[in-house]
Design an enzyme around this catalytic site. Structure first.
Site, mmCIF file in Angstrom:
data_model
loop_
_atom_site.group_PDB
_atom_site.id
_atom_site.type_symbol
_atom_site.label_atom_id
_atom_site.label_comp_id
_atom_site.label_asym_id
_atom_site.label_seq_id
_atom_site.Cartn_x
_atom_site.Cartn_y
_atom_site.Cartn_z
ATOM 1 N N CYS A 181 -37.568 -6.517 98.534
ATOM 2 C CA CYS A 181 -38.354 -7.639 99.063
ATOM 3 C C CYS A 181 -38.382 -7.683 100.594
ATOM 4 C CB CYS A 181 -37.838 -8.949 98.483
ATOM 5 S SG CYS A 181 -36.141 -9.396 98.946
ATOM 6 N N HIS A 186 -34.364 -13.745 98.451
ATOM 7 C CA HIS A 186 -35.680 -13.168 98.176
ATOM 8 C C HIS A 186 -36.691 -13.674 99.193
ATOM 9 C CE1 HIS A 186 -38.639 -11.055 95.839
ATOM 10 N NE2 HIS A 186 -39.391 -12.133 95.757
ATOM 11 N N HIS A 232 -45.282 -9.741 97.168
ATOM 12 C CA HIS A 232 -43.835 -9.502 97.244
ATOM 13 C C HIS A 232 -43.428 -8.378 96.306
ATOM 14 C CE1 HIS A 232 -42.397 -12.155 93.621
ATOM 15 N NE2 HIS A 232 -43.617 -11.727 93.403
#
Length: 398
Positions: free
Chosen positions: A310, A358, A370
């Site tokens: 990420c 994240h 993402h």
């Protein structure tokens, strides 16, 4: 002969064979016990919802461990470079120290050849700490200016060399600690992912289908919230557009044609940038880069170009726009200005969970690009994919 034959029992048949009443009862009990035995393992198994929650938790923990791995890897790389630099410096200073020692040795040799009796100089060459020996004024007074310079140079080189050796030793210890942290984080990621794979492998085809249905329902809810946010942001933009128009009309009526209005690319009073600004252009470049990565696999610790995690994706996207972001999420979250979710603009970073494990790149209308999790691919998805409460903050890169 016929009178001696036994009569057949009149009980019911089981599997085509007539059985007495007692045998029937026994078979019924066996059947019930068999059903109970078969039901016990099923009762012990976790429900599908429990498996889903467990797998999601494992992926989240793996994501958190991945960011720790990324930080340890970055620290290890920097520390290794520092150690290499220090070791090179130590080698160079050691050579200078040896040169200084040789120069002192040449003085002693010359004095020996001329028959001069200066045992103190010979003793100096064997001493570990020449400065301690040369602190004796009598000896220093008997040395020539060139000899004194050589001694001073030797002492300086020895002191600097010992200092650099200590720094190198300390840096090596720090490097060892960083490597230990790196191995620990890597092991944690691997264990979490292995456990998640094991849980998923035990699901039946029917359970996997039900799990997929649950995911679709969550996705639909996330898309609904994203649509609501998009409408809210559109309404805010429309209100801001009308406000600017009214301000421009008032300015024109008050100052005539001499008044000048802000050109394309200006910032409003709230500090947000219009699409024509430098920030807007950079955000567009970051989004274009991220969109080009869609379909590439998530791989923990990866920074491209074939795969990403990420924070590796967001770092690479903004790098393509000429902006340098830190490597890990809990550093990226401090690399800009925090704004509310309702004020999010394309290019902003959206962070998730209390441990900031994240991050995604906001593209507008409640959506982001993402790298979600292991087994998935870079994709567009609602920022509400894991519920509104999972959003930690939104940051506009500086």
């Amino acid at each position: 002969m016929a009178s001696h034959r036994k009569s057949r029992p009149t009980g019911p048949r089981v599997a085509g064979i007539r059985t007495p009443a007692l045998a029937t009862a026994a078979l019924t009990s066996v059947a019930l016990l068999s059903q109970t035995a078969n039901a016990t393992p099923s009762d012990d198994r976790p429900t599908l919802e429990e498996v889903e929650k467990k797998v999601d938790d494992l992926y989240r923990q793996a994501g958190s461990a991945t960011e720790k791995y990324n930080a340890a890897k970055e620290k290890t790389t920097k520390q290794r470079k520092k150690v290499d630099t220090l070791l090179d410096d130590v080698a160079q200073r050691t050579q200078k120290l040896n040169d200084a020692r040789e120069e002192l040795g040449s003085f002693a040799s010359a004095q020996y050849r001329t028959g001069a009796s200066v045992p103190e100089t010979a003793t100096l060459l064997l001493a570990d700490s020449p400065q301690d020996y040369f602190d004796q004024n009598q000896l220093m007074n008997r040395l020539t200016g060139r000899q004194k310079t050589a001694v001073d140079d030797y002492v300086t080189q020895q002191s600097e060399t010992m200092k650099k050796r200590r720094e190198a030793t300390e840096s090596l210890e720090t490097l060892t600690d960083s490597q230990t942290d790196l191995k620990s984080a890597k092991s944690t990621v691997q264990k979490k992912l292995a456990t998640a794979r094991e849980l998923l492998s035990e699901l039946t085809a029917e359970e996997k289908a039900r799990l997929a249905a649950i995911e679709r329902k969550k996705q639909e809810e996330a898309e609904r919230k994203a649509a609501e946010l998009a409408k809210q942001q559109a309404a805010q933009e429309e209100a801001e557009r009308k406000r600017r128009e009214e301000a421009a009309q008032q300015q024109e009526s008050g100052s005539g044609s001499s008044g000048t209005s802000g050109g394309t690319g200006s910032s409003d009073s709230s500090g947000s940038s219009t699409p024509g600004t430098s920030t807007g252009t950079k955000a567009e470049k970051a989004i274009a880069f991220a969109r080009a990565q869609i379909g590439k696999p998530y791989v923990w610790g990866a920074t491209g170009p074939g795969s990403y995690d990420c924070s590796g994706l967001t770092q690479a996207a903004w790098k393509a726009a000429g902006v340098t972001l830190p490597r890990v999420t809990y550093d990226q979250v401090n690399a800009g200005t925090t704004v509310s979710v309702s004020q999010a603009q394309p290019g902003d970073l959206v962070f998730f969970y209390d441990d900031i494990s994240h991050v995604g790149l906001y593209i507008g209308d409640g959506m982001m690009i993402h790298a979600p999790k292991p087994g998935a691919y870079v994709r567009e998805e609602s920022i509400f994919y894991d519920g509104e409460s999972s959003i930690y903050s939104v940051v506009r890169p500086a």
